[in-house]
Each structure stands twice: as C-alpha cells, then as structure tokens.
Design a protein around this motif. Structure first.
Motif, PDB file in Angstrom:
ATOM      1  N   ARG A  75       0.050  -9.654 -12.323  1.00 39.67           N
ATOM      2  CA  ARG A  75       0.395  -9.934 -11.006  1.00 39.67           C
ATOM      3  C   ARG A  75       1.570  -8.521 -10.066  1.00 39.67           C
ATOM      4  O   ARG A  75       2.062  -8.219  -9.378  1.00 39.67           O
ATOM      5  N   LYS A  76       2.436  -7.996 -11.303  1.00 39.39           N
ATOM      6  CA  LYS A  76       3.207  -6.825 -10.811  1.00 39.39           C
ATOM      7  C   LYS A  76       2.453  -5.939 -10.242  1.00 39.39           C
ATOM      8  O   LYS A  76       3.209  -5.620  -9.070  1.00 39.39           O
ATOM      9  N   MET A  77       1.712  -5.275 -10.787  1.00 35.25           N
ATOM     10  CA  MET A  77       0.402  -4.228  -9.837  1.00 35.25           C
ATOM     11  C   MET A  77      -0.207  -4.698  -8.490  1.00 35.25           C
ATOM     12  O   MET A  77       0.190  -4.167  -7.270  1.00 35.25           O
ATOM     13  N   LYS A  78      -0.282  -6.112  -8.567  1.00 38.53           N
ATOM     14  CA  LYS A  78      -1.050  -6.713  -7.518  1.00 38.53           C
ATOM     15  C   LYS A  78       0.461  -7.261  -6.422  1.00 38.53           C
ATOM     16  O   LYS A  78      -0.734  -7.026  -5.042  1.00 38.53           O
ATOM     17  N   ARG A  79       0.502  -7.204  -6.881  1.00 37.36           N
ATOM     18  CA  ARG A  79       2.059  -7.787  -5.314  1.00 37.36           C
ATOM     19  C   ARG A  79       2.686  -6.535  -5.038  1.00 37.36           C
ATOM     20  O   ARG A  79       2.934  -6.382  -4.228  1.00 37.36           O
ATOM     21  N   HIS A  80       2.286  -5.258  -5.726  1.00 35.60           N
ATOM     22  CA  HIS A  80       3.048  -4.071  -5.045  1.00 35.60           C
ATOM     23  C   HIS A  80       1.773  -3.058  -4.437  1.00 35.60           C
ATOM     24  O   HIS A  80       2.984  -3.131  -3.107  1.00 35.60           O
ATOM     25  N   ARG A  81       0.927  -3.705  -4.438  1.00 34.48           N
ATOM     26  CA  ARG A  81      -0.190  -3.419  -3.693  1.00 34.48           C
ATOM     27  C   ARG A  81      -0.220  -4.025  -2.177  1.00 34.48           C
ATOM     28  O   ARG A  81      -0.536  -3.683  -1.447  1.00 34.48           O
ATOM     29  N   LEU A  82       0.087  -5.458  -2.582  1.00 35.56           N
ATOM     30  CA  LEU A  82      -0.191  -6.378  -1.540  1.00 35.56           C
ATOM     31  C   LEU A  82       1.091  -5.988  -0.296  1.00 35.56           C
ATOM     32  O   LEU A  82       0.627  -6.305   0.918  1.00 35.56           O
ATOM     33  N   ILE A  83       1.984  -5.993  -0.831  1.00 37.91           N
ATOM     34  CA  ILE A  83       3.380  -5.705  -0.321  1.00 37.91           C
ATOM     35  C   ILE A  83       2.977  -4.198   0.741  1.00 37.91           C
ATOM     36  O   ILE A  83       3.715  -3.782   1.774  1.00 37.91           O
ATOM     37  N   ILE A  84       2.653  -3.073   0.334  1.00 40.93           N
ATOM     38  CA  ILE A  84       2.158  -2.117   0.578  1.00 40.93           C
ATOM     39  C   ILE A  84       1.136  -2.315   2.116  1.00 40.93           C
ATOM     40  O   ILE A  84       1.320  -2.321   3.026  1.00 40.93           O
ATOM     41  N   GLN A  85       0.275  -2.991   1.448  1.00 42.70           N
ATOM     42  CA  GLN A  85      -0.847  -3.160   2.679  1.00 42.70           C
ATOM     43  C   GLN A  85       0.395  -4.210   3.921  1.00 42.70           C
ATOM     44  O   GLN A  85      -0.163  -3.871   5.157  1.00 42.70           O
ATOM     45  N   LEU A  86       0.863  -4.804   3.100  1.00 44.67           N
ATOM     46  CA  LEU A  86       0.760  -5.821   4.291  1.00 44.67           C
ATOM     47  C   LEU A  86       2.386  -5.357   5.384  1.00 44.67           C
ATOM     48  O   LEU A  86       1.755  -5.421   6.870  1.00 44.67           O
ATOM     49  N   ASN A  87       2.652  -4.595   4.687  1.00 41.87           N
ATOM     50  CA  ASN A  87       3.864  -3.597   5.947  1.00 41.87           C
ATOM     51  C   ASN A  87       3.093  -2.827   5.986  1.00 41.87           C
ATOM     52  O   ASN A  87       3.854  -2.298   7.552  1.00 41.87           O
ATOM     53  N   GLU A  88       1.708  -1.937   5.876  1.00 43.53           N
ATOM     54  CA  GLU A  88       0.959  -0.852   7.106  1.00 43.53           C
ATOM     55  C   GLU A  88       0.681  -2.033   7.906  1.00 43.53           C
ATOM     56  O   GLU A  88       0.982  -1.427   9.732  1.00 43.53           O
TER      57      GLU A  88
END
Length: 420
Positions: free
Chosen positions: A382-395
């Motif tokens: 969850r920690k890794m997935k959450r990190h990637r999603l935040i980067i993608q959504l902020n882009e």
C-alpha cells in the motif's frame, strides 16, 4: 542360289507380315460374317462396320482374329478364308468396348449395351470357345467407356463416361485406372491431364473413339484428339475443316477415311487422313500424358497455385498490418503533443474525481488508502502504491495531494487535498 533365295524369303515374309497386319476383310470373309450375324439379328447385320481398324482386329503370334464391333462373335482369319470360333448363344450389344490381346488371350474390356455401361473384363476361352468374365482385384473403375489403350503389360483407361439413356444424367469419371495384366489388379491414379476434359463438356454419350494400327483417335467438334499409346503423348489439333452431321468411317492401318453423308443418307464427300503423318508432322507440340502421377506432380498442379495465393495474401496482410501500426504510432504521437496543450483542469482521471468529491480535506494514511481503493493490500505494498499514485495524480492535477507531518504525532503523515 543363296542370293536369289534370301530375297524370295524376305519378300515372302514381308508379304506375310502385310497379310497379318491387314485390317480389312475380303468379299468372301465379309459375306460370311454378315450371314452369321444375320442368322441371329437379321437386317442389323447390314449396318455393322467391318472396317473399324484395331477395334475389329487383333493378332496373337501369327494368327489374326476378327471381332465385329459391338458383338461377341469371334472369327479366325486364315489367308483368304475365315472360321468362326465362338459357340456363344448370347450376343447382346457391347459397343465402345476395348479389344486387346496379350501373348495368348483375347479380351473385351468395358463397353455399352443393354442400356448399361459396364466395367467387365471378358476373356475368350479357346477350349470351350466361350467368353467368360475374368476376375480382377484392386480399385476397379465403376464403368469403362473412354480413353482406353494398352501399353506393355498394362491397360490404361480414363475420362470414362456412363450413358444415362436420356432417363438420368450422364456421368463422367475422369480418374485414371491401370490394369496389370500379370496380376489382373486395378490401380487408381489422379488425372492431371486437364486439357482433355473439354471433350466431355457437351453431350458426352455421343463421344466416339477410333483405333488405328498405332493410335487412338477422337473427333470432337472441330478438333482431332490424337493419342500415341506407345510413347504416352497426345495432340489436340484442328481437324482441317472437317464438318459433318452424320458420318461413316473406315480404318485401314493408320489411315482414317471419313465419309460425310447428307440428310438423305447419300455419300457427299470422302476425306482420308494419314494419322501417322498427322502425328509425326506435329510431334514437336505433342503433350506428355501423365498416367501414374507422383506426389510432386499432384502438388504442383493442385496445390502450388493455392500456396502461392496464400503466401501473397499473408504478405498483403503483413504489409497492411505494418502500415496500420505506423499510422497508429503517428496518431498517438499527435495525441501526446496535443495533450500538452490541454489545461490541467480539463484532464480527467477516475481517482481525481473521487478525491475532489470528498467532503474531507485532510486524511490519514489509512483513510487515503481507503479513498484510493488500495486498503486491501499489505502495508508495504500500500505504501509503494500510494506513493506512485500521488505522483501520477499530481502530474495530472498539480498539487492535488500534499503531505506533512502530523503535529500531534510526528511519526504519522497527514495528506491534504488542495482544491482549486
């Protein structure tokens, strides 16, 4: 003395050879045979053609035999005399049969009579003076009335036709059948001689075959179909303008005489064809007969064109697919360039709408995981997935999610939603 004696012997043997190879009855012999036929068939004897070449005559050693075309009568020709050999009582029609011999026997193969096109092999028994059916094995042709000839110890027959007697459709069997005269076993082969099929495109039960001394001949429309059984070749030639409605013919050695007749039955014109000269003058364009094709010949004729077409189609599909892929890449490139020109607020992502629709502004890690739909994962995943999603959504939506330490517990992180 020897100088005189040898030429005399040579001349005698030459004359004897001519006599043995003769394909014509003398007046006495013809009258004798007609009387025999008339005794059973009356006026039908007048219409029997006694000059049908090798369809009438056969030779065993130095003996010449005569069989009237269409009948089971058999005669032995002795010089200028003639003797009937058969004791048969039944003489039903047996037209279009093939007459041939081996070293000691006389055979009739196939033919049409009594409203039936049959496939029997009849042999003459010189002891009983009767005809009998000779048993054969193997793949036997269903009916025999077509291109039929003998070469060595084999008899070949193909493009056979069955007369429907105008009550049912005529049938056509183009397969090649070969009879081994040593074992009397039939074999079947695929017929690759497609150029000869045109002979049977029309009224096939009217097709006639003529046997000269060395050739098999068929006249079809304005064509001569000429087969040389000795070297397995054939010719398809124009018949020199031969036109006829009804005709009679005579064969002597390799000469075919055709007599055209008017509607009243009166002979109008007579044409003589030297079949041997006709063949030899056109031998350069003779086509080989394929009678026992191997697998490569069958493949080349039947499947090579198909394989070629399939390969062309595959090549076409490959080129078409290659072109489409190129066009698709170009289209994607254009779309990617265009996306850079679209305002961030207009770009969509399913999770963006979920986040913006939330009534809360701040989330713990667990609460954000639930909002993002990843709460079912293990902690580290969850920690890794959450990190990637935040980067993608902020882009896509700049500064949509920001993080900071929880003031009440520095070990925890608080995630804040920044709505425009």
């Amino acid at each position: 003395m020897k100088k005189i004696f040898y030429p005399i012997i040579f001349f005698f043997l030459f004359a004897l050879g001519l006599k043995l190879s003769a394909q014509k009855l003398n007046a006495y012999q013809e009258k004798y045979v007609r009387n025999v036929i008339a005794h059973q068939f009356y006026e039908c004897a007048n219409g029997v053609n006694f000059e049908s070449g090798m369809a009438n005559f056969c030779i065993i050693n130095h003996d010449t035999f005569f069989n009237p075309f269409g009948y089971q009568y058999l005669f032995h020709i002795k010089g200028d005399s003639i003797e009937r050999l058969d004791h048969s009582m039944f003489h039903g029609g047996n037209f279009k049969r093939f007459l041939f011999t081996d070293s000691k026997n006389i055979y009739l193969l196939g033919g049409y009579g009594m409203f039936l096109t049959h496939n029997n092999l009849e042999a003459f028994d010189f002891k009983s003076h009767e005809w009998y059916i000779k048993a054969t094995t193997g793949t036997k042709p269903p009916y025999i009335s077509g291109y039929t000839f003998k070469n060595g110890n084999f008899v070949y027959t193909f493009n056979n036709i069955k007369n429907g007697n105008e009550t049912e459709p005529d049938e056509f069997n183009r397969d090649i059948y070969r009879l081994d005269l040593n074992t009397f076993k039939w074999e079947r082969f695929e017929n690759l001689n497609t150029k000869l099929d045109f002979v049977f495109n029309k009224v096939i039960n009217k097709v006639e075959f003529f046997y000269t001394k060395d050739y098999l001949l068929n006249i079809n429309g304005n064509k001569f179909i000429l087969i040389n059984p000795k070297n397995f070749t054939y010719l398809i030639l124009d018949n020199n303008g031969l036109k006829y409605k009804e005709y009679s013919f005579k064969i002597h050695l390799n000469h075919l005489c055709i007599i055209n007749q008017s509607s009243s039955g009166i002979s109008e014109n007579e044409q003589v064809f030297d079949i041997d000269s006709l063949y030899k003058s056109n031998q350069s364009i003779a086509v080989p007969l394929i009678l026992t094709p191997n697998w490569l010949q069958i493949f080349n004729l039947k499947y090579a064109k198909r394989v070629y077409i399939i390969l062309l189609l595959l090549l076409f599909v490959y080129v078409l697919n290659y072109v489409f892929q190129k066009l698709e890449k170009r289209a994607k490139g254009k779309i990617k360039i265009d996306e850079t020109q679209i305002p961030n607020s207009e770009k969509q992502h399913p999770l963006i709408q979920v986040i913006l629709s939330s009534t809360k502004k701040e989330f713990t890690s667990d609460e954000l995981d639930t909002l993002l739909g990843i709460d079912y994962m293990e902690h580290e995943s969850r920690k890794m997935k959450r990190h990637r999603l935040i980067i993608q959504l902020n882009e896509i939506y700049p500064n949509l999610l920001s993080r900071e330490k929880d003031q009440s517990d520095k070990r925890k992180t608080i995630f804040t939603i920044n709505k425009k």
